[in-house]
Each structure stands twice: as structure tokens, then as C-alpha cells.
Enzyme design. Structure first.
Site, PDB file in Angstrom:
ATOM      1  N   THR A 212       0.811  -1.294  -0.001  1.00  0.00           N
ATOM      2  CA  THR A 212      -0.073   0.062  -0.107  1.00  0.00           C
ATOM      3  C   THR A 212       0.762   1.437   0.050  1.00  0.00           C
ATOM      4  O   THR A 212       1.913   1.352   0.351  1.00  0.00           O
ATOM      5  CB  THR A 212      -1.025   0.029   1.267  1.00  0.00           C
ATOM      6  OG1 THR A 212      -0.124  -0.028   2.306  1.00  0.00           O
ATOM      7  CG2 THR A 212      -1.821  -1.135   1.266  1.00  0.00           C
ATOM      8  N   GLU A 260      -4.165   4.460   3.665  1.00  0.00           N
ATOM      9  CA  GLU A 260      -3.299   3.446   2.951  1.00  0.00           C
ATOM     10  C   GLU A 260      -4.114   3.191   1.587  1.00  0.00           C
ATOM     11  O   GLU A 260      -5.371   2.706   1.689  1.00  0.00           O
ATOM     12  CB  GLU A 260      -2.689   2.170   3.666  1.00  0.00           C
ATOM     13  CG  GLU A 260      -2.151   2.660   4.736  1.00  0.00           C
ATOM     14  CD  GLU A 260      -1.561   1.561   5.673  1.00  0.00           C
ATOM     15  OE1 GLU A 260      -0.905   0.443   5.171  1.00  0.00           O
ATOM     16  OE2 GLU A 260      -1.812   1.295   7.002  1.00  0.00           O
TER      17      GLU A 260
END
Length: 321
Positions: A212, A260
Site C-alpha cells: 500500500t 493507505e
């Protein structure tokens, strides 16, 4: 579009103009009505349009500690104003001294002496000057003295978002805080966006097979409620379908709230140090802690599949929009 910070940035030879003033956080559909009308009237008169806004938010100066979550930073508001056809954006530093200006002093100093306003376009609830003592009636009265006109635009827009409550920045912030990003998008006329620089996190997503981009958000950003969302990660000139996680990562006893974004089906992305943005399309599920790592991985697989479906069914996203 010209961008000015402070009255001293306005060109000395600046002529007559059409002006609208406000915080314009988010430049939502109600704001678009006012700004759009100002642009329309300016073009009819062959004059430039100026949007005047403030930094920091006036509430932070008048009542310290009450700065609201922001729907868009100033440079994003500038981009949105430019898209509407605005010719110049004036950001006025809002200081304690500035907050003491009476309505008449504000008009003389800003609208008359520097912007040479011929027309001022506002919504019906516009307030200005010390203790918000000025309203559209005062603005109109002063216009008779200083040779400018005032047009009041009915900015009330309603829809399903908020159960029929008139659209506003306050309502939009509430919906974002509740995780209703679809409702917020209805008011904004586009997905809610969060921006920042990609920084290194714990890198657990990479270890789990879902790397991420950990976005260090800007101060006062309006961040959606904790949970998983479908949307887009805008980076390197591309809007990439994404599964977005907001929260403290309770699976690993995290305490810091993060945003994220996993770029779905993308391999080898290296975005560290880059400024990116994340657009929120739809809420998928709330934040949860699972009984085992296997259960977490199963949930993440379902999340990514659902996000892929939701983004595929949505309108294509322009990363620069």
C-alpha cells in the site's frame, strides 16, 4: 488563472472586476452556483472574475482550536476555481488584526482599493467583517457608496445526501466523517479527495501481498471514518483503481490513524516521496480485527475483489480532475 496571496500581490494596474468572497471549502455544488454566476456576469461585462478566500480558516483565529476539517487544500480549491473559469484567486491571510476590520473597512480595503469591484456575487447567508456584522444588506448599502453592484444567488441545492438537507460544507464534512463518501460525492459533484506524500509505514501490506501507499495527509484534512473503501490512487499521471484502508490497523494493535491505498493489480510501484491523491468512491466495510491472520487475508481478498467491481462499474476517473 492568477493566484495571489495577500493584497500586496494584486497587480498595481488591476482594473474593474467581478468578485465573490467565501471560504469555499470543497467548492461544492452550491459554491459552484455562486462562482459560476460570477464568471457568467464577468464575461458578459468583459471583466475578470476574482474569488477571494482566507487562510487559515477564520474560525481558527476567532476561536482557536475550532479549525474545521478541510475538504480541499487551497491549491486544490484553486484548481477547481480555474476549471469554473475564474481568472484570479486571492487568498487573504486571516490574522487577528484582519478579523478586527469592520464591514466598511473590509469593503474599502479589499473590494474597492485593490480589486476595484464592479459587481460582487454572494449567497444569501454571506457574512463579513468584525464579528460577522456585515451581511448582503450591508454589502449592498456600501455598494451604493463605492459604486459596485451586488447580486445574491440562491445556492440551495438538495438531494438524497443528508436526507434532503441543503448542501453545505458542514454537511459534507459530516458525511465524510461518517464514511458516507457516496453522499459527500453527490454534494461535491466529484469524489472526496485526500492528498499527501507517500511515506514508509510498517510495510505489513507488502508482507501480506498487498503493498500500500501510506499517505501522510495534510493538516486538518477531512478523513473518512475508519474502514475499507473503493476508489482511486492518483499518481504518476494515472488514476489507478484502489482498495483504500483508513484506520489504526487493529489487527496489529496499531494506534496511529493512517490512510493507505493498494493499487489493484499493479506490481512494482515505487511511490515513496511522491505527492499523491486518493479519491473515495464507496464504503465497503468498517474496520475490524480478525481472529487469525488467515481470516484477515481472506477478508482482504474479498475487499479487493469488491473494490475492483465497484471501480469498474464507475465512471472513468481523470487523475487531474
Amino acid at each position: 488563472m492568477q493566484r495571489w496571496r495577500g493584497l500586496e500581490d494584486i497587480p498595481q494596474d488591476w482594473g474593474r472586476s467581478v468578485v465573490t468572497i467565501g471560504s469555499y471549502d470543497g467548492v461544492h455544488r452550491g459554491h459552484q452556483l455562486i462562482i459560476g454566476r460570477a464568471v457568467e456576469r464577468a464575461r458578459e461585462a468583459g471583466l475578470p472574475t476574482v474569488v477571494v478566500t482566507f487562510d487559515p480558516h477564520p474560525s481558527e483565529v476567532v476561536r482557536p482550536g475550532t479549525h474545521p476539517p478541510l475538504l480541499a487544500p487551497h491549491y486544490r480549491r484553486a484548481e477547481l476555481c480555474a476549471e469554473l473559469g475564474v481568472d484570479a484567486l486571492l487568498v487573504l491571510p486571516f490574522t487577528r488584526e484582519f478579523s478586527q476590520l469592520s464591514p466598511a473597512e473590509f469593503v474599502a480595503k479589499v473590494l474597492v482599493d485593490r480589486l476595484h469591484a464592479r459587481l460582487v456575487v454572494e449567497g444569501p447567508n454571506f457574512r463579513f467583517g468584525h464579528r460577522a456584522a456585515g451581511d448582503v444588506a450591508v454589502l449592498t448599502e456600501l455598494g451604493a457608496t463605492y459604486d459596485y453592484e451586488v447580486e445574491v444567488v440562491d445556492l440551495v441545492v438538495r438531494g438524497a445526501a443528508g436526507g434532503g438537507v441543503p448542501f453545505s460544507s458542514t454537511l459534507t464534512r459530516r458525511l465524510v466523517a461518517e464514511g458516507d463518501v457516496a453522499g459527500a460525492a453527490e454534494i461535491l459533484g466529484r469524489p472526496h479527495r485526500v492528498e499527501g506524500v507517500v511515506v514508509r509505514g510498517a510495510q505489513r501490506g507488502r508482507e501480506l501481498g498487498y503493498p500500500t501507499a501510506n499517505v501522510e495527509t495534510l493538516p486538518y484534512t477531512a478523513i473518512p471514518a475508519d474502514g475499507v473503501y473503493a476508489g482511486w490512487l492518483n499518481a504518476e499521471g494515472e488514476a489507478m483503481p484502489a482498495a483504500i484502508s483508513v484506520g489504526t490497523n487493529p489487527q496489529f494493535d496499531g494506534t496511529e490513524r493512517t490512510v493507505e491505498a493498494y493499487a489493484i493489480d499493479r506490481v512494482g510501484l515505487d511511490l515513496y516521496g511522491q505527492h499523491v491523491s486518493v479519491d473515495f468512491l464507496a464504503f465497503v466495510r468498517g474496520q475490524a480485527k480478525f481472529a487469525s491472520l488467515d481470516e484477515l487475508l481472506e477478508a482482504m481478498s474479498r475487499d479487493v475483489a469488491r473494490c475492483r467491481e465497484l471501480v469498474a462499474a464507475a465512471e472513468p476517473q481523470d487523475p487531474a480532475a
